[in-house]
Design an enzyme around this catalytic site. Structure first.
Site, mmCIF file in Angstrom:
data_model
loop_
_atom_site.group_PDB
_atom_site.id
_atom_site.type_symbol
_atom_site.label_atom_id
_atom_site.label_comp_id
_atom_site.label_asym_id
_atom_site.label_seq_id
_atom_site.Cartn_x
_atom_site.Cartn_y
_atom_site.Cartn_z
ATOM 1 N N HIS A 1 39.378 41.511 47.833
ATOM 2 C CA HIS A 1 38.540 40.700 48.560
ATOM 3 C C HIS A 1 37.583 41.629 49.307
ATOM 4 O O HIS A 1 38.042 42.740 49.498
ATOM 5 C CB HIS A 1 39.624 39.992 49.841
ATOM 6 C CG HIS A 1 38.843 39.003 50.459
ATOM 7 N ND1 HIS A 1 37.775 38.843 51.618
ATOM 8 C CD2 HIS A 1 38.555 37.443 50.275
ATOM 9 C CE1 HIS A 1 37.350 37.950 51.932
ATOM 10 N NE2 HIS A 1 37.513 37.014 51.030
ATOM 11 N N GLU B 1 42.676 32.401 46.652
ATOM 12 C CA GLU B 1 42.693 31.491 45.427
ATOM 13 C C GLU B 1 44.097 31.578 44.808
ATOM 14 O O GLU B 1 43.990 30.502 43.796
ATOM 15 C CB GLU B 1 41.582 32.212 44.338
ATOM 16 C CG GLU B 1 40.249 32.332 45.102
ATOM 17 C CD GLU B 1 39.577 30.977 45.282
ATOM 18 O OE1 GLU B 1 40.100 29.855 45.587
ATOM 19 O OE2 GLU B 1 38.455 30.906 44.961
HETATM 20 N N1 ACO Z 1 41.500 43.140 39.637
HETATM 21 C C1 ACO Z 1 41.131 44.244 39.359
HETATM 22 N N2 ACO Z 1 40.224 45.321 39.751
HETATM 23 C C2 ACO Z 1 39.691 44.991 40.983
HETATM 24 C C3 ACO Z 1 39.782 43.600 41.315
HETATM 25 C C4 ACO Z 1 40.706 42.833 40.870
HETATM 26 N N3 ACO Z 1 41.054 41.379 41.246
HETATM 27 N N4 ACO Z 1 39.112 43.618 42.251
HETATM 28 C C5 ACO Z 1 38.505 44.607 42.273
HETATM 29 N N5 ACO Z 1 38.647 45.537 41.712
HETATM 30 C C6 ACO Z 1 38.275 46.640 41.336
HETATM 31 C C7 ACO Z 1 36.829 46.761 40.893
HETATM 32 O O1 ACO Z 1 36.820 46.834 39.461
HETATM 33 C C8 ACO Z 1 36.163 48.110 41.662
HETATM 34 O O2 ACO Z 1 36.756 49.230 40.770
HETATM 35 P P1 ACO Z 1 35.525 50.025 40.387
HETATM 36 O O3 ACO Z 1 35.331 50.919 41.750
HETATM 37 O O4 ACO Z 1 36.610 51.298 39.521
HETATM 38 O O5 ACO Z 1 34.511 49.815 39.698
HETATM 39 C C9 ACO Z 1 36.784 48.168 42.721
HETATM 40 O O6 ACO Z 1 38.136 47.544 42.696
HETATM 41 C C10 ACO Z 1 36.130 47.414 43.975
HETATM 42 O O7 ACO Z 1 35.474 46.435 43.845
HETATM 43 P P2 ACO Z 1 34.361 45.579 44.245
HETATM 44 O O8 ACO Z 1 33.937 44.691 43.406
HETATM 45 O O9 ACO Z 1 33.525 46.791 44.784
HETATM 46 O O10 ACO Z 1 34.977 44.820 45.458
HETATM 47 P P3 ACO Z 1 34.360 43.679 46.045
HETATM 48 O O11 ACO Z 1 34.529 43.682 47.293
HETATM 49 O O12 ACO Z 1 32.693 43.676 45.512
HETATM 50 O O13 ACO Z 1 34.881 42.480 45.334
HETATM 51 C C11 ACO Z 1 36.093 40.685 44.820
HETATM 52 C C12 ACO Z 1 35.678 41.444 45.843
HETATM 53 C C13 ACO Z 1 34.654 39.955 44.103
HETATM 54 C C14 ACO Z 1 36.852 39.262 45.535
HETATM 55 C C15 ACO Z 1 36.882 41.068 43.693
HETATM 56 O O14 ACO Z 1 38.029 41.528 44.545
HETATM 57 C C16 ACO Z 1 37.191 40.383 42.567
HETATM 58 O O15 ACO Z 1 36.541 40.213 41.610
HETATM 59 N N6 ACO Z 1 38.447 39.683 42.582
HETATM 60 C C17 ACO Z 1 38.897 38.816 41.465
HETATM 61 C C18 ACO Z 1 38.133 37.423 41.524
HETATM 62 C C19 ACO Z 1 38.662 36.732 42.857
HETATM 63 O O16 ACO Z 1 39.823 36.572 42.975
HETATM 64 N N7 ACO Z 1 37.725 35.929 43.536
HETATM 65 C C20 ACO Z 1 37.901 35.092 44.628
HETATM 66 C C21 ACO Z 1 37.678 35.643 45.825
HETATM 67 S S1 ACO Z 1 38.236 34.838 47.362
HETATM 68 C C22 ACO Z 1 36.918 33.801 47.610
HETATM 69 O O17 ACO Z 1 35.641 34.095 47.557
HETATM 70 C C23 ACO Z 1 37.242 32.491 48.176
#
Ligand code: ACO
Length: 374
Positions: free
Chosen positions: A251, A310
């Site tokens: 998140h 989610e």
């Molecule tokens: N699985 C694996 N790796 C992940 C995940 C995940 N679910 N989430 C983040 N990471 C990793 C990213 O690849 C990134 O790695 P890197 O630095 O090596 O590139 C690091 O963690 C940081 O990720 P960011 O994208 O910078 O984190 P951000 O704060 O932008 O993302 C997000 C938040 C979009 C929710 C992300 O965690 C994600 O994509 N989760 C999966 C999708 C999801 O569950 N979405 C629903 C969110 S809840 C809502 O909106 C209602």
């Protein structure tokens, strides 16, 4: 510059507060775990719009108005069939159909239009769900509660009181969540002096993406792919090794388990105790959750990646026999409450949202001289 505007405060709001480090969500003054299991969607909607709970008379009046707003005219039903049969996804069908909600409604006040949008988006979400499954959509019952009626339209049969309560809990849990991407989109649109329908349609577009509201379908797919608890480690390892994100984890703001996951997990257990849903799938999901959190901690040691809303949305909606393809349309039905509340708040503030950008392109390029004529 903060990448992705992380940590940037872009609005002042009384509607909800997300405290990422503490894992606390406050909705109009109420902790989510106190509000969601008790309030009906109608009560939460009134609370978001008016910053107080309704009197019984106000609650019944809003329920009636919302019920009337759930009645879709035949042209909109025909439009839904047309776009679904042309291959549009449920969320695209929702965006297209939501554009029609203000047709012939120019005389409505913002508040009246907000009722029409929240009722209409709910009815559209449920109708699209039924039609996507190839079932006739049951007509709305304006005297029913919003949650009961959405399930009835979607499933084509009267739901139990326990199922309606579970959907109420879901709708209230996700009705608002700070300045998430879709809410920000709604506020930007309304800040230009545009209409409430424009704001809601923009928000639907933002919600559709898998990084925001599009994750619960794939989260359920992960649990189903695991199939048996002994395969959890191997399946999850495979996804991470392929560089894929685990849907339902991580998140932007929370650095602990999303508090909404807890609320929805409890709602799931209550529904199963009432004899509905699939408790075996839920047990498997809890194994998958624990294994995913364990592997994510090793995979990205510098980033706390815990369960988000989610994951348990997927379990709860699946227990309510909502097809995964329409999980996100139901999310929109709930979040329409927050979108309209933020739009009304932004409208009252009356200030255009117009941030700046940092230019990283070239300068003073000279237009090429014309080629000499031969
Ligand atoms: N699985 C694996 N790796 C992940 C995940 C995940 N679910 N989430 C983040 N990471 C990793 C990213 O690849 C990134 O790695 P890197 O630095 O090596 O590139 C690091 O963690 C940081 O990720 P960011 O994208 O910078 O984190 P951000 O704060 O932008 O993302 C997000 C938040 C979009 C929710 C992300 O965690 C994600 O994509 N989760 C999966 C999708 C999801 O569950 N979405 C629903 C969110 S809840 C809502 O909106 C209602």
């Amino acid at each position: 510059m903060a990448s992705g505007l992380e940590g940037v405060v872009a609005a002042r709001t009384r509607i909800s507060d997300v405290e990422g480090a503490a894992g606390r969500l406050t909705i109009a003054g109420y902790p989510v775990e106190g509000l969601a299991p008790r309030a009906t969607f109608e009560e939460a909607l009134f609370l978001l719009w008016s910053d107080r709970l309704p009197t019984p008379i106000e609650r019944d009046e809003l329920a009636r108005d919302l019920g009337r707003a759930r009645i879709l005219d035949s042209a909109v039903r025909a439009l839904i069939d047309r776009v679904l049969s042309a291959g549009s996804s449920p969320m695209d069908a929702l965006r297209i159909a939501a554009c029609t909600l203000d047709v012939g409604q120019a005389a409505l006040s913002d508040r009246e239009m907000a009722v029409r949008l929240v009722g209409g988006v709910g009815a559209l979400a449920a109708t699209i769900g039924a039609r996507f499954e190839g079932r006739p959509a049951r007509p709305a019952d304006p005297r029913a509660s919003h949650a009961w009626d959405l399930l009835a339209i979607l499933r084509g049969e009267a739901p139990s009181a326990a199922a309606a309560r579970a959907l109420d809990t879901y709708l209230v849990t996700v009705c608002d969540h700070g300045l998430n991407a879709s809410t920000f989109a709604a506020r930007v649109v309304i800040s230009t002096g545009s209409g409430l329908t424009d704001a809601v349609v923009a928000a639907i577009g933002a919600l559709k993406g898998p990084l925001h509201g599009g994750a619960p379908g794939p989260a359920l797919a992960l649990v189903r792919e695991v199939e048996t608890a002994d395969r959890a480690a191997e399946v999850i390892r495979g996804h991470l090794a392929r560089g894929e994100r685990l849907m339902g984890f991580g998140h932007r703001v929370y650095r602990v388990r999303d508090p909404r996951a807890e609320v929805l997990d409890a709602a799931c257990r209550a529904l199963h105790a009432a004899g509905e849903g699939d408790p075996a799938l839920a047990s498997l999901a809890r194994v998958v959750e624990a294994e995913a959190c364990r592997q994510l901690a090793a995979h990205r040691p510098g980033r706390v990646l815990k369960t988000n809303v989610e994951f348990y949305t997927a379990l709860l909606l699946d227990s309510l026999r909502v097809p995964p393809a329409v999980f996100t349309t139901l999310f929109a039905a709930a979040r329409a409450a927050g979108w309209t509340a933020h739009a009304l708040e932004q409208r009252a503030e009356g200030r255009l949202i117009r941030p700046s950008s940092e230019y990283i392109g070239g300068r003073d390029r000279a237009w090429p001289a014309p080629a000499p004529a031969c």
